[in-house]
Enzyme design. Sequence first.
Site, mmCIF file in Angstrom:
data_model
loop_
_atom_site.group_PDB
_atom_site.id
_atom_site.type_symbol
_atom_site.label_atom_id
_atom_site.label_comp_id
_atom_site.label_asym_id
_atom_site.label_seq_id
_atom_site.Cartn_x
_atom_site.Cartn_y
_atom_site.Cartn_z
ATOM 1 N N GLY A 46 0.957 -1.243 -0.113
ATOM 2 C CA GLY A 46 -0.021 -0.054 0.141
ATOM 3 C C GLY A 46 1.123 1.298 0.137
ATOM 4 N N THR A 72 4.830 2.666 6.048
ATOM 5 C CA THR A 72 3.449 2.363 6.030
ATOM 6 C C THR A 72 2.969 3.475 7.023
ATOM 7 O OG1 THR A 72 2.127 0.827 6.910
ATOM 8 C CG2 THR A 72 3.982 0.714 7.929
ATOM 9 N N ILE A 73 1.697 3.711 6.783
ATOM 10 C CA ILE A 73 1.128 4.578 7.593
ATOM 11 C C ILE A 73 0.762 3.918 9.200
ATOM 12 C CG2 ILE A 73 -0.166 5.904 5.739
ATOM 13 C CD1 ILE A 73 -2.786 4.381 6.658
ATOM 14 N N ASP A 74 0.645 2.536 8.880
ATOM 15 C CA ASP A 74 0.367 1.852 10.268
ATOM 16 C C ASP A 74 1.148 1.845 11.320
ATOM 17 O OD1 ASP A 74 -1.681 1.136 8.596
ATOM 18 O OD2 ASP A 74 -0.757 -0.902 8.105
ATOM 19 N N GLY A 117 -4.712 0.744 10.175
ATOM 20 C CA GLY A 117 -3.687 0.288 11.020
ATOM 21 C C GLY A 117 -3.500 -1.213 11.038
HETATM 22 O O1 F6P Z 1 -1.032 -1.332 5.355
HETATM 23 C C1 F6P Z 1 -1.449 -0.095 5.156
HETATM 24 C C2 F6P Z 1 -2.996 0.072 4.853
HETATM 25 O O2 F6P Z 1 -3.462 1.105 4.525
HETATM 26 C C3 F6P Z 1 -3.695 -0.579 6.224
HETATM 27 O O3 F6P Z 1 -3.985 0.449 7.177
HETATM 28 C C4 F6P Z 1 -5.025 -1.100 5.553
HETATM 29 O O4 F6P Z 1 -5.708 -2.243 6.120
HETATM 30 C C5 F6P Z 1 -4.621 -1.701 4.218
HETATM 31 O O5 F6P Z 1 -3.414 -0.986 4.011
HETATM 32 C C6 F6P Z 1 -5.831 -1.335 3.190
HETATM 33 O O6 F6P Z 1 -5.223 -1.738 1.916
HETATM 34 P P1 F6P Z 1 -5.797 -1.507 0.564
HETATM 35 O O7 F6P Z 1 -5.072 -0.371 0.029
HETATM 36 O O8 F6P Z 1 -5.657 -2.687 -0.307
HETATM 37 O O9 F6P Z 1 -7.409 -1.256 0.728
#
Ligand code: F6P
Length: 389
Positions: free
Chosen positions: A28, A157-159, A202
Amino acid sequence: MSIASPGAARDAASLMAARKIAISTGGGDAPGLNAVIRAATLGALERGWEVWGIRQGYRGLLDDAPDGLIRLDRERVRGIAHLGGTILGTANRGDPFHYPTPGEHGLVPRDRSEDLVRRFRAEGFDALISVGGDGSMRIAHQLLQRGLPLVIGVPKTIDNDVCCTDLTFGFDTAVSIATEALDRLHTTTEAHERIMVVEVMGRHAGWIALNAGIAGGADAILIPEIPFRFEAIAEKIRLRESRGRRFSIVVAAEGAYAQGGELIIKDAGDAFRRTAVLGGVAERVAKELAARTGKEARSMVLGHLQRGGGPTTADRLLALRFGAAAARCLVEDCGSGMVALRSNRIELVPLEEVAGKTKTVPLDSDTVVTAREMGLCFGDEAPGHFVAP
Ligand code: F6P
């Protein structure tokens, strides 16, 4: 391992043969990716190396697209540090060990790691800078074992859940966006005397919910590290009512779940994307709180807004520091590893220490203690805990 000074780096660089390096961004996206690309590219160009970007994770090396590799020069990385997204594109169904490949009945996962290493070497690359989250660090580690010559990982990562680094870039931006949303939701929630449950991202870590919840003045914060009881949150809301506060704001991390309950999943994933997409906890909590308190409750999911747009100054700076450090590591010949922020120093940590681990919120952290001391509810409080002063 700490990374030596730029002076030493320049001396070492002059002794080295020209290098050709590749950069990829995977998983992501997170605000700050372009700042990493810029700093790593400029750091490499300054040393006389050649830099290429791999398009869409590793797709640029594995698919036969003519524009799979992009030459990165000064012009290409000019004016991008403040931009969101990534000029290289990214992919979260691009794991070379489970690569989507046409089969008899549609796409099937195939191990293309050897093809990737072969093409990497055939292109004459000496090193890869892999910018990604925990999944990307695991893949980078496996690729090294498959024969990739040198990999420097950059944690994104934003997490904020990548292990061995105090922070990842993207996190500060996500927290700022979530905090601003909470500020805005206060006025409308108070005007209607409602309960508002806000779901933030997250995955299995509660960093965004915790930090934004405290900064944005939430009344309850639900994080995966502390399974909650609906009744404990309802009790907090009733206590507020008794004090004349007729509205309440709850922040729920997407990975939060009730004691004895389960994670709420939107999409279980597939053979290519093997991590589930979480989502739906806010709606569930809002329904339950409405039933238990008799108040009107609404839920909202902040979703990808938290990842969109440019990075905050703090994220931009961290991303630039990481990118420059990644190029510096190659000069120093530190070997493979991931650049990490530790006590405000950039260090290189072994990829095997990072791969496959998740950094969650420590329950005794100062942030959790701060929230508890301010009377915020995590939903784990014992019955009768909320005693009006
Ligand atoms: O790991 C980053 C993140 O934004 C998480 O917080 C979230 O669960 C996931 O990616 C969402 O993924 P996608 O962009 O595939 O919907």
